[in-house]
Scaffold this active site. Structure first.
Site, mmCIF file in Angstrom:
data_model
loop_
_atom_site.group_PDB
_atom_site.id
_atom_site.type_symbol
_atom_site.label_atom_id
_atom_site.label_comp_id
_atom_site.label_asym_id
_atom_site.label_seq_id
_atom_site.Cartn_x
_atom_site.Cartn_y
_atom_site.Cartn_z
ATOM 1 N N ARG A 85 0.735 -1.511 0.120
ATOM 2 C CA ARG A 85 0.285 0.272 0.236
ATOM 3 C C ARG A 85 0.756 1.238 0.214
ATOM 4 O O ARG A 85 1.547 1.073 0.860
ATOM 5 C CB ARG A 85 -0.728 -0.060 1.378
ATOM 6 C CG ARG A 85 -2.028 -1.459 1.016
ATOM 7 C CD ARG A 85 -2.957 -0.707 0.336
ATOM 8 N NE ARG A 85 -3.930 -1.934 -0.149
ATOM 9 C CZ ARG A 85 -4.899 -2.414 -0.753
ATOM 10 N NH1 ARG A 85 -5.061 -1.043 -1.535
ATOM 11 N NH2 ARG A 85 -5.840 -2.778 -0.923
ATOM 12 N N ALA A 111 -10.815 -7.673 -1.467
ATOM 13 C CA ALA A 111 -11.720 -6.107 -1.085
ATOM 14 C C ALA A 111 -11.028 -5.762 -2.709
ATOM 15 O O ALA A 111 -10.557 -5.856 -3.277
ATOM 16 C CB ALA A 111 -11.236 -5.470 0.495
ATOM 17 N N GLU A 114 -14.349 -10.037 -5.942
ATOM 18 C CA GLU A 114 -13.094 -9.723 -5.513
ATOM 19 C C GLU A 114 -12.092 -11.383 -4.996
ATOM 20 O O GLU A 114 -11.575 -11.200 -5.185
ATOM 21 C CB GLU A 114 -13.431 -8.885 -4.803
ATOM 22 C CG GLU A 114 -13.384 -7.516 -4.857
ATOM 23 C CD GLU A 114 -12.434 -7.202 -6.167
ATOM 24 O OE1 GLU A 114 -12.120 -7.555 -5.766
ATOM 25 O OE2 GLU A 114 -13.349 -6.061 -6.773
ATOM 26 N N GLU A 151 -8.835 -11.994 -6.823
ATOM 27 C CA GLU A 151 -7.668 -11.653 -5.554
ATOM 28 C C GLU A 151 -7.151 -12.986 -5.016
ATOM 29 O O GLU A 151 -6.362 -13.238 -4.812
ATOM 30 C CB GLU A 151 -8.129 -10.817 -4.434
ATOM 31 C CG GLU A 151 -7.991 -9.438 -5.253
ATOM 32 C CD GLU A 151 -8.125 -8.537 -4.156
ATOM 33 O OE1 GLU A 151 -8.357 -8.687 -2.413
ATOM 34 O OE2 GLU A 151 -8.033 -7.285 -4.155
ATOM 35 N N GLU A 201 -2.114 -6.385 -7.618
ATOM 36 C CA GLU A 201 -2.491 -7.206 -7.309
ATOM 37 C C GLU A 201 -0.740 -8.470 -7.622
ATOM 38 O O GLU A 201 -1.871 -9.965 -7.669
ATOM 39 C CB GLU A 201 -3.402 -7.524 -7.291
ATOM 40 C CG GLU A 201 -4.762 -6.497 -7.484
ATOM 41 C CD GLU A 201 -6.014 -6.483 -7.649
ATOM 42 O OE1 GLU A 201 -6.189 -6.872 -8.799
ATOM 43 O OE2 GLU A 201 -6.946 -6.136 -7.254
#
Length: 212
Positions: free
Chosen positions: A71, A83, A100, A104, A152
């Protein structure tokens, strides 16, 4: 929703003026002039956010799926839950959560429940979030898996015992709000025999786009 009891309720005030201060890639910064009634007026700048959903996937061994993601705003790699933003026009929040989890984590779930909902920063943003509990987990066949990219790509995953995840939260080792709230809510719901769970499609008046 009413003002009786311990429950937040909708009480929108008239917006006298609305301006876009900054148009961003994902969300905008807007300035609203608001009539508070009885002659009171205030001007507030806020992040106009589409909202998001989070998924706490729990397997038959009471383990929760965690994903580690970089992040940039905080310069850290955080352990999180799957998320994503509610950025597909007209998409139902539950369907967004399913998407999601597939994108993910390459997973599907046969049982979905509403675990928790909150505002990340209601003093400066209208971002509303929901965390869903997903059970009956199964892997998506390799041919049907989503091709991830950008931040990702190559995200480490780990199945963590729910109590271990709770201890990590309380020790200050996990900082993502969706993970913190989702994990603590899951522990509380489990300890209550899952009686506190709500239907996944329960009304969501806290989110402006789903309020009416």
């Amino acid at each position: 929703m009413t003002s009786d009891g311990l429950e937040d309720f909708v009480a929108e005030r008239p917006v006298l003026a609305h301006d876009v201060v900054h148009e961003g890639y994902i969300w905008n910064i807007v300035r609203d002039k608001v009539d508070l009634g009885e002659g009171g007026q205030v001007t507030r700048e806020l992040m106009d956010h589409p909202g998001a959903v989070t998924v706490l996937a729990l397997d038959e061994s009471d383990r929760v799926l965690m994903i580690r993601q970089y992040r940039h705003p905080v310069g850290m790699e955080l352990w999180e839950l799957p998320a994503g933003l509610l950025d597909v026009p007209g998409e139902n929040p539950v369907e967004a959560a399913k998407r999601e989890l597939l994108e993910e984590a390459d997973l599907r779930a046969s049982e979905w429940s509403l675990l928790a909902e909150w505002f990340n920063s209601p003093g400066g943003s209208n971002e509303a979030l929901r965390c869903y509990l997903a059970r009956g987990i199964s892997e998506v066949p390799e041919a049907e898996r989503y091709q991830r990219g950008e931040e990702e790509l190559n995200m480490p995953t780990r199945w963590v015992p729910l109590d271990e995840a709770r201890d990590a939260v309380l020790a200050g080792k996990i900082h993502n709000p969706g993970a913190v709230i989702g994990i603590l809510a899951a522990v509380a719901a489990r300890d209550a025999g899952w009686k506190t769970l709500r239907p996944a499609d329960a009304p969501w008046p806290a989110h402006r786009h789903y309020r009416h």
